[in-house]
Design an enzyme around this catalytic site. Structure first.
Site, PDB file in Angstrom:
ATOM      1  N   LYS A  52      88.193  -6.353 -19.811  1.00  0.00           N
ATOM      2  CA  LYS A  52      89.154  -6.619 -20.879  1.00  0.00           C
ATOM      3  C   LYS A  52      90.547  -6.978 -20.360  1.00  0.00           C
ATOM      4  O   LYS A  52      91.376  -7.453 -21.137  1.00  0.00           O
ATOM      5  CB  LYS A  52      89.223  -5.428 -21.825  1.00  0.00           C
ATOM      6  CG  LYS A  52      87.941  -5.248 -22.614  1.00  0.00           C
ATOM      7  CD  LYS A  52      87.658  -6.444 -23.497  1.00  0.00           C
ATOM      8  CE  LYS A  52      86.469  -6.218 -24.396  1.00  0.00           C
ATOM      9  NZ  LYS A  52      86.284  -7.291 -25.356  1.00  0.00           N
TER      10      LYS A  52
HETATM   11  N1  PMP Z   1      81.279  -2.867 -22.493  1.00  0.00           N
HETATM   12  C1  PMP Z   1      82.383  -2.162 -22.780  1.00  0.00           C
HETATM   13  C2  PMP Z   1      82.576  -0.828 -22.149  1.00  0.00           C
HETATM   14  C3  PMP Z   1      83.339  -2.682 -23.656  1.00  0.00           C
HETATM   15  O1  PMP Z   1      84.454  -1.987 -23.937  1.00  0.00           O
HETATM   16  C4  PMP Z   1      83.101  -3.943 -24.253  1.00  0.00           C
HETATM   17  C5  PMP Z   1      84.113  -4.526 -25.188  1.00  0.00           C
HETATM   18  N2  PMP Z   1      84.244  -3.875 -26.410  1.00  0.00           N
HETATM   19  C6  PMP Z   1      81.913  -4.624 -23.967  1.00  0.00           C
HETATM   20  C7  PMP Z   1      81.033  -4.063 -23.060  1.00  0.00           C
HETATM   21  C8  PMP Z   1      81.531  -5.911 -24.652  1.00  0.00           C
HETATM   22  O2  PMP Z   1      82.326  -7.003 -24.336  1.00  0.00           O
HETATM   23  P1  PMP Z   1      82.665  -8.100 -25.430  1.00  0.00           P
HETATM   24  O3  PMP Z   1      83.748  -7.537 -26.319  1.00  0.00           O
HETATM   25  O4  PMP Z   1      83.156  -9.267 -24.636  1.00  0.00           O
HETATM   26  O5  PMP Z   1      81.459  -8.413 -26.208  1.00  0.00           O
END
Ligand code: PMP
Length: 336
Positions: A52
């Site tokens: 992120k």
């Molecule tokens: N794994 C974790 C620990 C996350 O915090 C997130 C994001 N919410 C994701 C996977 C999924 O990523 P995305 O938001 O790009 O779908």
């Protein structure tokens, strides 16, 4: 194939310069078991500890370019997770306050983490997604009412997906020397799956994109028969498992989806720590389970890439705590 992080040649103005260019690691045990190459992008090595960071930087830079976020303006978002952490530290690095709206019930540990990173945290009642007082709607309202406020809107702001289309995806293409045949990701906002998936399909349309799905989310049924309906049950995993098709995800429907149980994922979490020294959050284990399943279904010779979104240090009280696992009816691991 290597994932060597190039040395930063000169001093930089902020740690933002160290975001991205993460290692791609061959997961030896799963590769040997399946006869495929199974590779994992170590996104937990970003400075803030998750994929992120890329998204937070891209959202902020895009808003600064468009003028939506002005110099000294306030970043507002609805999140208690990794995006909040990224927005908090990158906001500080670039001179912005960060105000995070979280629903009541979020663990005090998470709130403390965000506060320690310098964010302000506003807790609001936990209401259903379609309620006008839901925490996402509150974040939007708050941003509109604050002078200099800007709502990051990670779920539907395409700058999220673009961070992965322009960063993570091309890195995977280069690190596999264009040999990648399959990409696997779970879906929170859908930014990772759609962004990396688009980048890879732009380079080779035959590359297949797969969703790793926990119980109680809608992507699996969307992929399998076009209905947007939750599968039965629920999951303890954090950060993934979506109840709608976000604008970020709508840009790329995965070719396939794989339902993974919490128990399978916890066993995988413990396996890759034991076999490879990979200390991960549970969403990464969902991804690895799905990558293994793709390999077993497709047969030897595929080159399958997935993402390790965050590390295990955030989950010492939960999925890396044997007593917590036992209390949730999950396998507590060898060390327990
Ligand atoms: N794994 C974790 C620990 C996350 O915090 C997130 C994001 N919410 C994701 C996977 C999924 O990523 P995305 O938001 O790009 O779908």
């Amino acid at each position: 194939m290597s994932g060597v992080r190039p040395a930063t040649p000169v001093a930089t103005e902020s740690l933002c310069a160290a975001i991205g260019r993460t290692p791609l690691v061959r997961v030896r045990g799963l590769s040997k078991e399946t006869g495929c190459g199974i590779f994992a992008k170590a996104e937990f090595m970003n400075p803030g500890g998750s994929a992120k960071d890329r998204v937070a930087l891209a959202l902020i830079e895009d808003a600064r370019r468009s003028g939506a976020l002005r110099s000294g303006g306030v970043i507002v978002e609805a999140t208690a997770g990794n995006t909040g952490a990224g927005l908090a530290w990158i906001g500080r690095a670039l001179g912005h306050r960060c105000l995070l709206v979280v629903p009541d019930g979020v663990s005090q540990g998470k709130v403390d983490h965000l506060l320690a990173l310098g964010a302000e945290v506003r807790q609001v009642p936990d209401r259903a997604a379609d309620h006008p007082g839901n925490y996402v709607a509150e974040a939007r309202r708050l941003a509109e009412s604050l002078p200099g406020g800007w709502w990051a809107n990670q779920f539907d702001n395409p700058a999220n997906r673009e961070a992965h289309r322009l960063g993570t995806g091309p890195e995977i293409w280069t690190q596999t020397k264009g040999r990648v045949t399959d990409f696997v990701a779970s879906v929170g906002t859908g930014g990772t799956l759609a962004g990396v998936g688009l980048a890879l399909k732009e380079r080779d349309p035959s590359i297949r994109v797969h969703c790793a799905e926990p119980a109680g989310a809608v992507v699996w049924s969307w992929v399998k028969d076009g209905r947007v309906e939750s599968t039965p049950g629920s999951s303890i995993v954090e950060g993934i498992g979506q109840s709608r098709i976000t604008a970020n995800l709508a840009a790329l429907k995965p070719d396939d989806a794989h339902l993974i149980t919490d128990e399978e994922a916890v066993l995988m979490l413990q396996r890759v720590l034991r076999e490879e020294g990979l200390f991960l959050g549970l969403s990464s284990a969902f991804n690895l389970c799905a990558a293994r399943r793709v390999a077993l279904e497709a047969g030897p010779g595929r080159v399958i890439v997935t993402v390790l979104c965050d590390g295990g240090g955030r989950y010492l009280q939960t999925v890396h705590n044997p007593a917590w696992l036992r209390a949730h009816g999950l396998p507590a691991g060898e060390a327990a």
